[in-house]
Write an enzyme that holds these catalytic residues in place. Structure first.
Site, PDB file in Angstrom:
ATOM      1  N   LYS A 158       0.874  -1.188   0.000  1.00  0.00           N
ATOM      2  CA  LYS A 158       0.000   0.000   0.000  1.00  0.00           C
ATOM      3  C   LYS A 158       0.906   1.231   0.000  1.00  0.00           C
ATOM      4  CE  LYS A 158      -4.344   0.986   2.310  1.00  0.00           C
ATOM      5  NZ  LYS A 158      -5.170   1.246   1.153  1.00  0.00           N
TER       6      LYS A 158
HETATM    7  N1  PMP Z   1      -7.368  -2.364  -3.259  1.00  0.00           N
HETATM    8  C1  PMP Z   1      -6.919  -1.119  -3.040  1.00  0.00           C
HETATM    9  C2  PMP Z   1      -6.156  -0.436  -4.126  1.00  0.00           C
HETATM   10  C3  PMP Z   1      -7.165  -0.484  -1.809  1.00  0.00           C
HETATM   11  O1  PMP Z   1      -6.723   0.763  -1.595  1.00  0.00           O
HETATM   12  C4  PMP Z   1      -7.913  -1.159  -0.823  1.00  0.00           C
HETATM   13  C5  PMP Z   1      -8.201  -0.478   0.491  1.00  0.00           C
HETATM   14  N2  PMP Z   1      -7.222  -0.716   1.436  1.00  0.00           N
HETATM   15  C6  PMP Z   1      -8.354  -2.462  -1.095  1.00  0.00           C
HETATM   16  C7  PMP Z   1      -8.062  -3.032  -2.326  1.00  0.00           C
HETATM   17  C8  PMP Z   1      -9.097  -3.254  -0.058  1.00  0.00           C
HETATM   18  O2  PMP Z   1      -8.200  -3.687   0.938  1.00  0.00           O
HETATM   19  P1  PMP Z   1      -8.686  -3.891   2.436  1.00  0.00           P
HETATM   20  O3  PMP Z   1      -9.786  -4.864   2.404  1.00  0.00           O
HETATM   21  O4  PMP Z   1      -7.489  -4.406   3.152  1.00  0.00           O
HETATM   22  O5  PMP Z   1      -9.125  -2.551   2.933  1.00  0.00           O
END
Ligand code: PMP
Length: 326
Positions: A158
């Site tokens: 991220k």
């Molecule tokens: N893809 C992206 C690009 C994101 O920013 C997120 C949000 N964190 C997700 C998927 C979903 O991930 P999560 O379930 O861990 O929030």
């Protein structure tokens, strides 16, 4: 949003948001050299309790994102969880929250690189406001922007700078009258939403792009796959998905910490199913809701109670201007 008196954690201590400053030339701001997480907290008035969801999974992902950027978190996962709980307590939150832990390259100088640049870490909690209106089906489009490829900068981390990719896609979608965008990979396969993973249902089978498709390995994605398999005996297939399959799906939904489980009503003006939320999406969404609001005892380990801990354990020592706001 007025955050001035919110208590944050920065440079190893608790302080007020307005006192935690970064300089204009900070590396992470100029070059996007940082990584972050988003953790959701659900306020449950009947229990007078704030439940943090999958907090350990989020910190473990932050550690991996940091590793990719050759950064090391200054605290262990357990310590970071303790700090996060303490932060919520000091803010005396009695509402849903969104917690943003992040690490960034902190030097204030010119020169793009990762090596030899000091790191910094902070955690900012904010009262949560709905990210997507999930009370209705979303109208989405396939973006003209492609998802960044792992050979450019790994989307499984991220990474702050990578969110330019998401922002371009999201704004294009919204400015063209849609709610959200679906990004394809460089090779034309479905990757994910701008800030959500994607699932689709065809002939009763749940499909989602596998982790090699340039997706963030979502915490909610993994949780939904566990529920689908263990609670509903659904068949789940992780594989590359063609754009055309999106248009033939009986159900499509997004998953994400901020978005929750969000059903997609149309893609590129083609109605998904009959446009209403499908049975599998509904079952999974309702069950997930029960878990995050503490109504599924077998999934207690997915949530962390903020205030119950306070009654049980010794709080971290106060530092600097750490007084809780009045
Ligand atoms: N893809 C992206 C690009 C994101 O920013 C997120 C949000 N964190 C997700 C998927 C979903 O991930 P999560 O379930 O861990 O929030």
């Amino acid at each position: 949003m007025d955050l001035s008196s919110t208590i944050v954690y920065a440079n190893g201590e608790f302080c007020r948001y307005e006192d935690a400053k970064v300089g204009l030339l900070t590396h992470g701001l100029q070059y996007g050299t940082g990584c972050f997480e988003g953790i959701r907290g659900y306020w449950i008035p009947e229990e007078d309790e704030l439940f943090l969801v999958l907090v350990r999974d989020h910190y473990e992902r932050l550690i991996n994102s940091a590793k990719i950027l050759t950064m090391t978190l200054p605290r262990s996962t357990d310590e970071l969880i303790d700090i996060t709980l303490e932060l919520c307590r000091r803010n005396r939150f009695r509402s849903d929250v969104y917690i943003r832990p992040f690490m960034y390259k902190a030097a204030e100088d010119i020169g793009v690189r990762l090596h030899g640049v000091p790191d910094a870490m902070a955690i900012c909690p904010v009262p949560f406001t709905a990210y997507l209106d999930t009370s209705r089906g979303l109208h989405v489009c396939v973006s003209s922007w492609r998802r960044a490829d792992d050979t450019m900068a790994p989307p499984r981390a991220k990474i702050t700078g990578l969110y330019v990719n998401s922002a371009l896609a999201k704004s294009e979608a919204v400015q063209n009258g849609y709610d959200e965008a679906i990004l394809l990979s460089h090779d034309g396969h479905v990757a994910e939403g701008s800030a959500e993973n994607i699932f689709l249902v065809r002939r009763g089978v749940l499909y989602t792009p596998d982790p090699s498709q340039n997706v963030l390995e979502g915490c909610t994605r993994r949780a939904i796959m566990d529920i689908a398999r263990d609670e509903f005996g659904m068949q789940i297939v992780e594989r590359s998905i063609d754009r055309g399959e999106l248009y033939c799906a009986e159900e499509v939904f997004f998953t994400g910490t901020a978005a929750g489980i969000a059903h997609v009503a149309s893609i590129d003006r083609r109605v998904v199913g009959d446009g209403r939320i499908g049975q599998m999406t509904k079952s999974l969404g309702e069950f997930y809701d029960r878990i995050v609001t503490g109504r599924e005892p077998r999934y207690e380990h997915w949530i962390t109670r903020t205030y119950a801990r306070d009654r049980m354990s010794v709080p971290l020592p106060a530092t600097a201007s750490a007084a809780a706001p009045a």
